[in-house]
Design a protein around this motif. Structure first.
Motif, short mmCIF file in Angstrom:
data_model
loop_
_atom_site.label_atom_id
_atom_site.label_comp_id
_atom_site.label_asym_id
_atom_site.label_seq_id
_atom_site.Cartn_x
_atom_site.Cartn_y
_atom_site.Cartn_z
N LEU A 93 0.82 -1.21 0.00
CA LEU A 93 0.00 0.00 0.00
C LEU A 93 0.85 1.26 0.00
O LEU A 93 0.54 2.22 -0.71
N ALA A 94 1.91 1.29 0.81
CA ALA A 94 2.72 2.50 0.90
C ALA A 94 3.29 2.83 -0.47
O ALA A 94 3.77 1.94 -1.19
N PHE A 95 3.20 4.10 -0.85
CA PHE A 95 3.73 4.61 -2.13
C PHE A 95 3.10 3.93 -3.35
O PHE A 95 3.76 3.68 -4.34
N THR A 96 1.79 3.59 -3.24
CA THR A 96 1.04 3.10 -4.40
C THR A 96 -0.27 3.89 -4.48
O THR A 96 -0.64 4.60 -3.53
N SER A 97 -0.98 3.75 -5.61
CA SER A 97 -2.25 4.47 -5.73
C SER A 97 -3.27 3.90 -4.73
O SER A 97 -4.15 4.61 -4.25
N GLY A 98 -3.16 2.60 -4.43
CA GLY A 98 -4.03 2.02 -3.41
C GLY A 98 -3.81 2.69 -2.06
O GLY A 98 -4.75 2.95 -1.31
N GLY A 99 -2.55 2.98 -1.77
CA GLY A 99 -2.22 3.68 -0.53
C GLY A 99 -2.81 5.08 -0.53
O GLY A 99 -3.29 5.57 0.50
N ALA A 100 -2.77 5.75 -1.70
CA ALA A 100 -3.37 7.08 -1.80
C ALA A 100 -4.86 7.00 -1.48
O ALA A 100 -5.42 7.85 -0.77
N ALA A 101 -5.54 5.94 -1.98
CA ALA A 101 -6.97 5.77 -1.70
C ALA A 101 -7.21 5.53 -0.20
O ALA A 101 -8.13 6.07 0.39
#
Lengths: 228, 370
Positions: free
Chosen positions: A87-95
């Motif tokens: 999740l960290a530093f991914t678009s999923g993490g942004a969500a």
């Protein structure tokens, strides 16, 4: 009108905001129900906890997310070894970061609509043969619809502009985690980015305003349908 | 038989109710505000759990504290019509009607949707939204919704209390229609004596959380607890009678009560119909000799059972006539002048016209069995 990078940021923002709303919805409905209907000792504490993102600096939220969901964090490492999810530093993490930030907005809207339900309607459903889950789905949920809708649209509009928590937890990677406000921030950092910054700011303004207006309009329509 | 024997304590309020209501039939739960009527109704429905006791309908036990039985409300098959209707605002009238129908067990279906819609006059309302309905329409929809859930007991918790007198008249006839059409046991909670007389064949009188008296309307009509509740103006004998003959034009009917015959104004009545007469005590005159030369058509020979001082200026006399009892309100001066005493032979005079408003027609058709 928009450069390729800018439209990429716009599409990414829309996607991240939409995902954050989907993440929030079941949680916000469950939390609203707990806060309004359930009687338990820790209710004021839960209430305060849900509202923390409203008062904490967003960077703190991003930091806590990094601690928990980062690759070495307890949840992050578990997710990675079990499902291969990072999740960290991914678009999923942004969500995820956006979802945490907009959760209190959604809970507030849903909670209001739950409190507005005429007492006794669920009892009426009971006498008509509806069990607990049946009552929730057939009576409570539809009557909460105006709040759910308003909460979702508000959270979506707010999610488009989430900055601090996203940049801390997900970084600022063009095409992956660089949403509108992050692109705007980057544009401001570059010497020739003023015009791009102005356009991105205008775009953010239009999206935010449109979102809020839409939320109000839809909620009004629904309330009229319910005769409230 | 609906058997109830429960105890509920909530702060300063205590309900200790023990009663049996014949089934089928309409039992009125009658009492002043705060007497515990709604609490009792909620306990029957399973929406309030008694501290102790037992509730059973026709042998099916719904609650038994001693045996740890507490059937949840959604499985009791109770049609509850609330004072505030509680229609679902997100559904149309048709959606409300179908809500309970869809959840009813198929084996116990007796109320047909089309028939209920016709009986309650709901055809023109089906597509309407709930907030567009008048108070009377709402209650009719609530009645239909409860009935289509195919309940084993219909609980009507002051369904007319939120309406003014004119609106009540928009709903009452429908209640009578349902009573006469379906053999479903009904419990009618009310503090309106007129409604109770019109609908019920059994009355349970509740006062301060206890059953003060119970019986048929005729039995309770002469009961002191009931008289205290309904006020002096409404005190009178209640008599269930059968229409014997009806005059061709005048509407003056002759009804039989045991061996006695009474002339009453009953326009539209048919011979054989059941009527309930409310003979107000203030409309009855007593005579110590057979009357002559009077315009009053109804004079009954009987004997004085009891004299009871009601207030400083009135005495309530109970007269036994051929097995029925009639109440008469007279002045203390009259008691003295006529030297009235229990056991004396008297004639009770009732003016035919004064009975008119209190005559309630009751249904004649055989109801649909459950």
């Amino acid at each position: 009108m928009l450069s390729a990078a800018e439209s990429e940021a716009l599409v990414l923002s829309l996607r991240v905001a939409a995902e954050s709303v989907l993440l929030d919805l079941p949680l916000a409905i469950a939390l609203s129900w707990l806060l309004v209907r359930a009687r338990f000792a820790g209710r004021p504490l839960l209430d305060a906890f849900v509202h923390l993102p409203l008062v904490l600096p967003p960077v703190v939220i991003g930091y806590v997310l990094l601690l928990l969901f980062g690759i070495h964090g307890p949840i992050g490492s578990a997710l990675r070894s079990a499902f291969g999810i990072r999740l960290a530093f991914t678009s999923g993490g942004a969500a995820l970061a956006t979802a945490v930030m907009s959760l209190p907005l959604m809970v507030r809207a849903i909670r209001l609509s739950l409190e507005a339900i005429t007492p006794g309607l669920e009892d009426a459903a009971r006498t008509l043969g509806a069990g607990a889950l049946d009552r929730f789905v057939s009576v409570t949920l539809p009557l909460m619809a105006p709040g759910i809708l308003a909460g979702a649209v508000t959270a979506f509009a707010a999610g488009l502009g989430e900055f601090g928590a996203v940049i801390t937890f997900a970084g600022n990677v063009p095409g992956s985690t660089q949403t509108l406000p992050l692109a705007l921030y980057s544009a401001l950092q570059s010497p020739s980015g003023e015009w791009a910054a102005a356009r991105l700011a205008g775009l953010s303004f239009a999206l935010g305003f449109g979102g809020l207006a839409l939320a109000e309009l839809l909620a009004r329509r629904l309330r009229r349908r319910l005769g409230q | 038989m609906l058997e109830v024997d429960i105890r509920i304590r909530r702060g300063a309020f205590a309900l200790e109710a023990r009663l049996g209501a014949p089934t089928p039939g309409v039992t009125a739960l009658f009492g002043a505000s705060g007497a515990g009527k709604t609490t009792l109704a909620l306990a029957l429905a399973g929406l309030v759990t008694p501290d102790d006791g037992r509730i059973a309908l026709d042998g099916e036990c719904w609650f038994d504290a001693a045996h740890g039985i507490a059937v949840p409300a959604e499985r009791r098959r109770i049609g509850y019509v609330f004072q505030d209707a509680r229609l679902f605002p997100h559904l149309s009238v048709a959606g409300n009607l179908d809500y309970g129908a869809r959840r009813a067990r198929p084996l116990v279906r007796y109320a047909d949707r089309d028939e209920v819609v016709a009986l309650l006059g709901l055809k023109g309302l089906l597509e309407r939204r709930v907030h567009e309905l008048s108070g009377g329409e709402r209650q009719r929809v609530a009645l239909g919704r409860a009935l289509l859930a195919q309940p084993a007991l219909l609980l009507l918790d002051e369904p007319l209390a939120a309406m003014d007198v004119a609106r009540r008249e928009e709903v009452l006839p429908y209640l009578e229609t349902l009573r006469d059409r379906y053999a479903i046991p009904m419990l009618y909670v009310s503090h309106q004596y007129e409604e109770v007389l019109r609908l019920a064949n059994h009355i349970v009188l509740l006062a301060d959380g206890r059953v003060a008296a119970a019986g048929t309307p005729a039995e309770l009509g002469t009961h002191p607890s009931l008289q205290a509740l309904i006020g002096a103006e409404a005190v009178g004998a209640v008599i269930d009678a059968t229409v014997a003959t009806v005059g061709p034009a005048s509407g003056l009917a002759e009804v039989t009560i045991g061996r006695a015959r009474l002339r009453v104004s009953l326009p539209g009545a048919t011979p054989g119909a059941q009527v309930r007469l409310h003979v107000l005590a203030r409309d009855v005159i007593l005579a110590t000799h057979p009357p002559e030369g009077l315009s009053v058509r109804n004079a009954f020979a009987g004997h004085l059972l009891e004299l009871k001082a009601e207030a400083a200026d009135s005495v309530l006399a109970t007269v036994a006539i051929d097995g029925m009892r009639i109440l008469a309100r007279i002045s203390p001066a009259a008691v003295e002048e006529l030297k009235l005493a229990p056991g004396m032979a008297v004639w009770a005079l009732v003016k035919a016209a004064s009975l008119r408003r209190q005559a309630y027609r009751r249904g004649e058709s055989a109801p649909v069995p459950l």
